[in-house]
Design a protein around this motif. Structure first.
Motif, short mmCIF file in Angstrom:
data_model
loop_
_atom_site.label_atom_id
_atom_site.label_comp_id
_atom_site.label_asym_id
_atom_site.label_seq_id
_atom_site.Cartn_x
_atom_site.Cartn_y
_atom_site.Cartn_z
N GLY A 127 0.79 -1.22 0.00
CA GLY A 127 0.00 0.00 0.00
C GLY A 127 0.81 1.26 0.00
O GLY A 127 0.27 2.36 0.03
N GLY A 128 2.13 1.12 -0.03
CA GLY A 128 2.99 2.29 0.03
C GLY A 128 3.36 2.81 -1.34
O GLY A 128 2.93 2.30 -2.38
N ASN A 129 4.16 3.84 -1.33
CA ASN A 129 4.63 4.45 -2.57
C ASN A 129 5.88 3.70 -3.03
O ASN A 129 7.01 4.13 -2.82
CB ASN A 129 4.94 5.93 -2.32
CG ASN A 129 5.32 6.64 -3.61
OD1 ASN A 129 4.99 6.18 -4.68
ND2 ASN A 129 6.02 7.75 -3.47
N ASN A 130 5.65 2.53 -3.65
CA ASN A 130 6.75 1.62 -3.97
C ASN A 130 7.36 1.93 -5.32
O ASN A 130 6.74 2.57 -6.17
CB ASN A 130 6.24 0.17 -3.99
CG ASN A 130 5.79 -0.29 -2.61
OD1 ASN A 130 6.42 0.05 -1.63
ND2 ASN A 130 4.71 -1.04 -2.56
N PRO A 131 8.59 1.47 -5.57
CA PRO A 131 9.17 1.59 -6.91
C PRO A 131 8.42 0.68 -7.88
O PRO A 131 7.64 -0.18 -7.46
CB PRO A 131 10.61 1.11 -6.70
CG PRO A 131 10.54 0.19 -5.53
CD PRO A 131 9.48 0.77 -4.64
N PRO A 132 8.65 0.85 -9.18
CA PRO A 132 8.01 -0.05 -10.15
C PRO A 132 8.30 -1.50 -9.81
O PRO A 132 9.44 -1.89 -9.60
CB PRO A 132 8.66 0.36 -11.47
CG PRO A 132 9.09 1.78 -11.26
CD PRO A 132 9.48 1.88 -9.82
N GLY A 133 7.26 -2.30 -9.73
CA GLY A 133 7.41 -3.71 -9.38
C GLY A 133 7.32 -3.96 -7.89
O GLY A 133 7.22 -5.10 -7.46
N GLY A 134 7.31 -2.88 -7.09
CA GLY A 134 7.16 -3.03 -5.64
C GLY A 134 8.42 -3.51 -4.96
O GLY A 134 9.39 -3.92 -5.59
N GLU A 135 8.42 -3.43 -3.64
CA GLU A 135 9.53 -3.93 -2.84
C GLU A 135 9.31 -5.41 -2.53
O GLU A 135 8.18 -5.85 -2.33
CB GLU A 135 9.63 -3.16 -1.52
CG GLU A 135 9.88 -1.66 -1.67
CD GLU A 135 11.35 -1.34 -1.91
OE1 GLU A 135 12.10 -2.25 -2.32
OE2 GLU A 135 11.73 -0.18 -1.69
N THR A 136 10.39 -6.16 -2.50
CA THR A 136 10.29 -7.59 -2.17
C THR A 136 10.01 -7.76 -0.68
O THR A 136 10.34 -6.89 0.13
CB THR A 136 11.58 -8.32 -2.53
OG1 THR A 136 12.67 -7.72 -1.81
CG2 THR A 136 11.85 -8.24 -4.02
N VAL A 137 9.42 -8.88 -0.34
CA VAL A 137 9.19 -9.22 1.06
C VAL A 137 10.47 -9.84 1.61
O VAL A 137 11.00 -10.80 1.05
CB VAL A 137 8.00 -10.18 1.22
CG1 VAL A 137 7.84 -10.59 2.68
CG2 VAL A 137 6.72 -9.53 0.71
N MET A 138 10.95 -9.28 2.71
CA MET A 138 12.19 -9.76 3.31
C MET A 138 11.90 -10.82 4.36
O MET A 138 10.75 -11.08 4.70
CB MET A 138 12.94 -8.58 3.94
CG MET A 138 13.40 -7.53 2.95
SD MET A 138 14.03 -6.02 3.76
CE MET A 138 15.32 -6.72 4.81
N ARG A 139 12.95 -11.41 4.88
CA ARG A 139 12.84 -12.30 6.02
C ARG A 139 12.24 -11.52 7.19
O ARG A 139 12.52 -10.34 7.36
CB ARG A 139 14.24 -12.81 6.37
CG ARG A 139 14.33 -13.80 7.52
CD ARG A 139 15.70 -14.48 7.53
NE ARG A 139 16.80 -13.59 7.76
CZ ARG A 139 17.49 -13.53 8.91
NH1 ARG A 139 17.14 -14.31 9.94
NH2 ARG A 139 18.51 -12.72 9.05
N PRO A 140 11.40 -12.17 8.02
CA PRO A 140 10.85 -11.45 9.17
C PRO A 140 11.95 -10.80 10.00
O PRO A 140 13.07 -11.32 10.12
CB PRO A 140 10.13 -12.55 9.96
CG PRO A 140 9.76 -13.57 8.93
CD PRO A 140 10.90 -13.56 7.93
N MET A 141 11.63 -9.65 10.56
CA MET A 141 12.60 -8.91 11.37
C MET A 141 13.24 -9.82 12.41
O MET A 141 12.56 -10.60 13.07
CB MET A 141 11.90 -7.74 12.06
CG MET A 141 12.83 -6.80 12.79
SD MET A 141 13.99 -5.91 11.69
CE MET A 141 12.85 -4.91 10.72
N ALA A 142 14.57 -9.73 12.52
CA ALA A 142 15.31 -10.61 13.43
C ALA A 142 16.56 -9.90 13.91
O ALA A 142 17.08 -8.99 13.25
CB ALA A 142 15.68 -11.92 12.74
N LEU A 143 17.06 -10.35 15.05
CA LEU A 143 18.26 -9.76 15.62
C LEU A 143 19.50 -10.10 14.81
O LEU A 143 20.52 -9.41 14.94
CB LEU A 143 18.44 -10.24 17.06
CG LEU A 143 17.33 -9.85 18.04
CD1 LEU A 143 17.62 -10.43 19.42
CD2 LEU A 143 17.16 -8.34 18.12
N ASP A 144 19.45 -11.13 13.98
CA ASP A 144 20.63 -11.56 13.22
C ASP A 144 20.55 -11.17 11.75
O ASP A 144 21.11 -11.84 10.89
CB ASP A 144 20.84 -13.06 13.35
CG ASP A 144 19.69 -13.87 12.75
OD1 ASP A 144 18.62 -13.28 12.45
OD2 ASP A 144 19.86 -15.09 12.60
#
Length: 735
Positions: free
Chosen positions: A674-691
């Protein structure tokens, strides 16, 4: 005269006939040579035109004009091309009057003498292969402190092999290079009896088999001694170019063999030939060290030991998640030490092009490597090898790699030099970084024999590990693929380690660290162009530090623990944005107030508050995190002005802003739906983690700002700030 040559090619040919126009500045460069080459092709009737003096241009010239001179040059402009090229090469081309006169013939004679081919191509006639050499940027006199001995070998190669189909005039500038090294392999192949079309300048099985049958040694005479001594000269050895294998050559052969860690015989064995001709040398050798991307288990350690391996190189951090065992695994260093082996640490990020190397990124790499080395338990004094794992051209070493290692060196010095700095990369990179004083030993990526930084360069004088072949060792549970390395003895790795630091949640920043962290952060920001205070920025370094690192520490610690997020992510994004706030930002804030007050001259939204968050980004991040259950609250409509303005006002509060930074990072990592993403959108990353690894940290920092060149550049700079924050957070959580 070069200016006159440029004016001639533009007026006689230019865009209309050859599709290009050169800048008229009197300076010789590839653009001018390309224009002259295209003009020659136009005169020969070749289409399409090309910047390359390739096989078609050469064969056409050979068939129509095997010798160009006063009687064979076809027209005045053709002669002017020759005259122009001579001036661009530094020779007297006459008056560029279209006449192949005695001055032109004398210049061609001198050119051929400088090339070393006047004995086989005497006189002032211009043959096609010499014309080809004329239209390059190669020099035929020593330049840039070139070696006269190397120039002698270059001239000899030209004189002996120019008649062969695939051998062309090489530079005679006193420097070994890719072209010279490849041409020397052609010479080896020609003397082995390979026909034109078979000889290819590659150190393949046929060439290796031939060299095995041509050892040389004291008392040997003839062409193979000439080739051996020539190879020694090209490798910057103190040998004379000779056809007689005398005692002096034997002594220098022994010195070379000792330097590269070959059996010291004083003769030209196959292994010696191989080390002289290609960076990886004789790949049937066995080295005492290795590096790899696979965990060293007890079974693998036993297999390595049985194979003669005593030192293992392992990686401090992981770049991505495709090689899960690339980074040192829990308990692995203990396994290595218990087996009687030693370990040297390697620090590598993506690093696949010059843009990923800079002073700021070097500082970031230094901080990151120190943190990781302490996490794994490396004790003070260990040498960390920082990787340059791409084909860095010499000008890129100057513009990017050397500043990067200055950054590494400075960050290490600021920390009290807990670790020594080494460099991993091609020969030229290692040599230049060491010569600049930024590293104390080299780990040479000699397997990459096609890298321009390996082709034609000698082994660095400070080499510690020479990576020369990939192979498998062991069987069953002990089977492991390694890169095998020769060991010089300049670095022996480590066999005693501190207990590793666990991945603990962050704690409050200990007050005793405030003063030193303030100094370190200020040093870093100043090193990348941010002075302590600035008339164009509202907040000084000290004010930003107090607001974010001290006053905001309780909130940052809370959100860090709640979301498994390193405090350094929130600290870095907020501090960076606060340090950038200037008069334009305040003016934009005033215009937002005008808009929502119904007054003219306003704008609907702007970046605001200490973390420079827009109402739209803050609202969408909160909506996303409410939907995910990360936080409670009311979902608001980004298209509804009162909702947008309410959030805009909230993020102006420092405490709310810090919480929102954490939520934006969560939203960013999950692709900014739902954000103002670049063309093609941002990829989904690994869930937030300390490492999170380096690449994941970079992505989170970059996404906070957006996308594009500026966001990428700022994220690279913010990496250094991130690792400085992480340094002090790490100390706090382990106190």
């Amino acid at each position: 005269m070069v200016l006159r040559a440029q004016r001639f090619v533009n007026s006689a040919y230019g865009e209309r006939l050859i599709g290009m126009k050169v800048e008229e500045d009197g300076r010789t460069r590839w653009e001018v040579m390309h224009a002259l080459t295209r003009a020659l092709q136009y005169e020969l009737g070749i289409t399409p035109l090309s910047n390359s003096f390739g096989p078609t241009t050469l064969s056409t010239l050979q068939s129509r004009f095997p010798l160009l001179n006063a009687t064979t040059v076809p027209n005045a402009n053709f002669a002017r091309l020759i005259q122009s090229a001579l001036y661009c090469k530094g020779y007297d081309g006459g008056e560029i009057d279209g006449v192949y006169n005695p001055r032109v013939a004398a210049a061609v004679s001198r050119l051929k003498r400088d090339m070393g081919v006047d004995g086989v191509l005497p006189g002032g006639d211009l043959p096609p292969k010499v014309f080809k050499g004329l239209l390059t940027m190669d020099a035929y006199v020593t330049v840039n402190n070139g070696s006269d001995a190397i120039r002698g070998v270059q001239q000899w190669l030209n004189s002996r092999y120019l008649h062969r189909r695939d051998f062309f005039v090489i530079p005679c500038d006193g420097h070994n290079s890719r072209d010279v090294a490849k041409s020397f392999l052609f010479a080896i192949q020609y003397e082995l009896g390979m026909a034109d079309g078979t000889a290819n300048g590659v150190f393949g099985p046929g060439t290796q088999a031939g060299l095995r049958s041509h050892p040389v040694g004291p008392g040997s005479q003839g062409i193979w001694v000439s080739l051996f001594s020539g190879a020694m000269v090209l490798n910057h050895r103190q040998a004379a170019f000779t056809s007689s294998f005398d005692g002096a050559l034997a002594d220098e052969a022994r010195a070379f063999q000792s330097f590269v860690k070959l059996p010291v015989t004083g003769g030209g064995s196959f292994s010696t030939w191989a080390s002289l001709l290609v960076s990886y040398g004789d790949q049937s050798r066995k080295g005492e060290a290795c590096d790899g991307v696979t965990r060293i288990t007890p079974a693998r350690a036993a297999a390595l030991k049985a194979d003669g391996i005593t030192i293992v190189g392992r990686y401090l951090t992981a770049v991505g998640n495709s090689l899960p065992e690339k980074v040192i695994q829990p308990g692995e260093l203990r396994t290595i030490a218990d087996s009687g082996m030693r370990c040297f640490p390697i620090y590598q990020t993506v690093g696949r092009n010059a843009a990923q190397y800079s002073y700021a990124l070097g500082r970031a790499a230094g901080y990151a490597a120190m943190n990781a080395a302490m996490d794994h338990g490396f004790q003070n004094g260990a040498r960390i090898f920082f990787a340059v794992d791409f084909d860095a051209l010499d000008h890129e070493v100057t513009s990017n790699v050397l500043p990067h290692f200055k950054g590494v060196e400075d960050s290490m010095a600021d920390a009290g030099n807990p670790y020594r700095v080494g460099v991993y990369g091609p020969r030229n990179v290692c040599t230049r970084v060491g010569a600049a004083g930024h590293s104390s030993a080299s780990f040479v990526s000699d397997m990459s024999s096609g890298f321009s930084g390996n082709y034609g360069y000698p082994l660095p004088p400070d080499w510690a590990y020479d990576q020369f072949v990939t192979r498998w060792v062991g069987s069953g549970d002990g089977r492991i693929e390694i890169d095998n390395n020769i060991v010089s003895g300049r670095d022996l790795g480590e066999n005693t380690f501190n207990p590793p630091r666990a991945q603990r949640p962050d704690t409050a920043l200990h007050a005793s660290l405030h003063a030193s962290m303030l100094v370190d952060v200020n040093k870093y920001m100043q090193s990348i162009g941010f002075s302590e205070s600035s008339p164009v920025r509202f907040f000084s370094h000290a004010e930003c530090f107090q607001q974010v690192m001290v006053d905001g520490d309780a909130v940052i610690t809370e959100v860090s623990n709640r979301y498994d997020m390193r405090k350094a992510l929130v600290q870095t994004s907020t501090y960076w944005e606060m340090r950038h706030i200037g008069i334009e930002d305040r003016l934009q804030d005033d215009r937002v107030v005008l808009y929502h007050s119904g007054l003219p001259g306003g704008i609907r939204d702007s970046s605001t508050g200490i973390a420079q968050i827009t109402g739209n980004a803050g609202l969408r991040a909160w909506n996303h995190c409410i939907g995910k259950g990360y936080v409670s609250g009311t979902v608001r409509d980004p298209d509804h002005d009162p909702d947008l303005y309410a959030v805009w006002n909230q993020v102006r509060d420092p405490s709310f802003a810090l919480r929102t930074v954490a939520l934006i990072h969560l939203w960013d990592a999950e692709g900014k739906p739902g954000g103002n993403n670049p063309p093609g959108g941002e990829t989904v990353m690994r869930p937030m983690a300390l490492d999170y690894n380096d690449q994941e940290i970079f992505q989170v920092l970059r996404r906070y700002q957006g996308w594009g060149e500026e966001a990428e550049t700022h994220a690279r700079q913010r990496m250094g700030l991130y690792y400085l924050c992480e340094k002090y957070n790490g100390i706090s959580r382990n106190m």
